[in-house]
Design an enzyme around this catalytic site. Structure first.
Site, short mmCIF file in Angstrom:
data_model
loop_
_atom_site.label_atom_id
_atom_site.label_comp_id
_atom_site.label_asym_id
_atom_site.label_seq_id
_atom_site.Cartn_x
_atom_site.Cartn_y
_atom_site.Cartn_z
N ASP A 1 0.81 -1.21 0.00
CA ASP A 1 0.00 0.00 0.00
C ASP A 1 0.85 1.27 0.00
O ASP A 1 0.38 2.33 -0.40
CB ASP A 1 -0.92 0.00 1.23
N LEU B 1 -12.29 7.96 0.46
CA LEU B 1 -13.11 8.18 1.65
C LEU B 1 -13.83 6.90 2.01
O LEU B 1 -14.70 6.43 1.28
CB LEU B 1 -14.15 9.30 1.39
N GLY B 2 -13.47 6.34 3.14
CA GLY B 2 -14.09 5.12 3.63
C GLY B 2 -13.91 5.07 5.13
O GLY B 2 -13.88 6.10 5.81
N GLY C 1 -11.15 4.18 6.46
CA GLY C 1 -9.90 4.94 6.43
C GLY C 1 -10.05 6.04 5.40
O GLY C 1 -10.72 5.87 4.38
N ASP D 1 -20.56 4.80 11.34
CA ASP D 1 -21.15 4.59 10.03
C ASP D 1 -21.71 5.91 9.48
O ASP D 1 -22.61 6.50 10.08
CB ASP D 1 -22.26 3.55 10.10
N GLY E 1 -15.70 3.60 0.05
CA GLY E 1 -17.10 3.37 0.37
C GLY E 1 -17.92 4.63 0.47
O GLY E 1 -19.03 4.72 -0.07
N ILE E 2 -17.42 5.65 1.17
CA ILE E 2 -18.12 6.93 1.28
C ILE E 2 -17.98 7.73 0.00
O ILE E 2 -18.94 8.30 -0.52
CB ILE E 2 -17.60 7.73 2.49
#
Length: 354
Positions: free
Chosen positions: A136, A191-192, A194, A263, A308-309
């Protein structure tokens, strides 16, 4: 076929790709070390595992039940969070490479040991299978020293205390997906759970918000994001090192600010002032970081969201872009996070190398 594994401290995620790099099936085991849950494709079952080896065994049995024979598998590729200064490209796992990954554990004590557990699990179950690692940190490895150095004495810098950056596999996948349409100066936002931002110029990372660890940068699900070092020292003095580590990494961020949940979907639908403040803090911190990275790029040609976001929350994207309206009418892209496929691509290129 190629196995791609992403091993966490109490989880094991797996994806299977065919020779054309199409996803065949993905799955995971959660709750490794006790009672947990296995999902493989649409099938979900309760499982009990004592270690990652048993979790892998459950997934391999599930693959066999779907008609995927172990003889069909040509390699296993692993996500390794931290490669340090030396491990800056995908590599075949040899005894020497394994020793180098182990040497990085002091830099990522929360993240690299699970990857090593995943490698060990594959070695135990499929001892003759070729294995590979993608890092990463690698995408950020060519950043200039002025972007990676902390203002510390040389002894600490030589000991590896510097910015490394993370989410590199996500950003590498983003660059690949843009192809020849990649903007020259791109601000990328992952954006998730992390959260990080990356300034990408001509396809290369020149600055990023995460640093020595994934703790720094904007507000995250359970991580603080940026926090003054003296505040960290005070917390550690009052709570002890282990409790401070737990607090900063797993009890802070959106969870700590709201006192409700980490969440984002739940926070956006919650009318309480604490939930609203947590969301406001998240947006503010992302925009605050964006300004510095745009300065590092000396301007920006486009913005891309992933994670995810970033991919799924239009309200958050809109609030961030509203605060960046001073940039003018910029192209905004939504790029699916594709870390597993990027790892598969890395491993395939090594498998095909002479």
């Amino acid at each position: 076929m190629l196995l791609v594994l992403n091993t966490g401290s109490s989880s094991l995620k797996l994806a299977v790709f065919n020779a054309a790099l199409d996803l065949v099936v993905d799955g995971n085991v959660s709750g490794v070390g006790g009672q947990g849950r296995m999902a493989l494709g649409e099938t979900k079952t309760d499982v009990t595992t004592s270690n990652h080896g048993e979790a892998l065994d459950c997934l391999l049995k599930g693959l066999r039940a779907r008609g995927i024979a172990m003889s069909d598998i040509t390699g296993a590729a692993h996500r390794v969070v931290h490669g340090g200064r030396r491990l800056t490209a995908p590599m075949r796992i040899t005894p020497e490479a394994l020793a180098q990954i182990k040497a990085m554990v002091p830099l990522a004590p929360l993240h690299n040991p699970p990857a090593l557990a995943g490698i060990a699990a594959v070695t135990a179950k499929l001892p003759n299978l070729a294995q590979f690692a993608s890092f990463d940190t690698a995408f950020h490895a060519a950043q200039p020293d002025v972007a990676t150095a902390y203002a510390l004495p040389r002894a600490q810098r030589d000991a590896g205390i510097r910015r490394y950056g993370f989410h590199g596999l996500s950003y590498a996948g983003m660059v690949r997906q843009f192809g020849d349409k990649l903007p020259r100066r791109l601000l990328a936002l992952h954006l998730g759970a992390g959260v990080s931002l990356c300034a990408i110029k001509d396809g290369r990372s020149i600055a990023t918000s995460m640093g020595y660890s994934p703790l720094s940068g904007p507000t995250m699900a359970t991580r603080t994001g940026d926090i003054d070092g003296m505040a960290v020292l005070r917390i550690a003095q009052e709570l002890g090192f282990d409790a401070a580590t737990e607090l900063l990494n797993k009890q802070s961020g959106l969870l700590g600010l709201s006192g409700i949940t980490a969440d984002m979907r739940a926070l956006l639908s919650d009318p309480s002032p604490d939930a609203a403040f947590a969301v406001e803090h998240f947006v503010y911190s992302v925009v605050h970081q964006a300004g510095g990275l745009i300065a590092a790029l000396e301007g920006v040609d486009a913005i891309a969201f992933t994670g995810g976001i970033g991919e799924n929350s239009a309200p958050i994207r809109e609030r961030i872009m509203a605060k960046l309206a001073w940039l003018g009418d910029l192209p905004v892209h939504i790029i699916p996070a594709d870390e597993e496929r990027q790892i598969a691509i890395d491993a395939t290129s090594l498998l095909q190398a002479p």
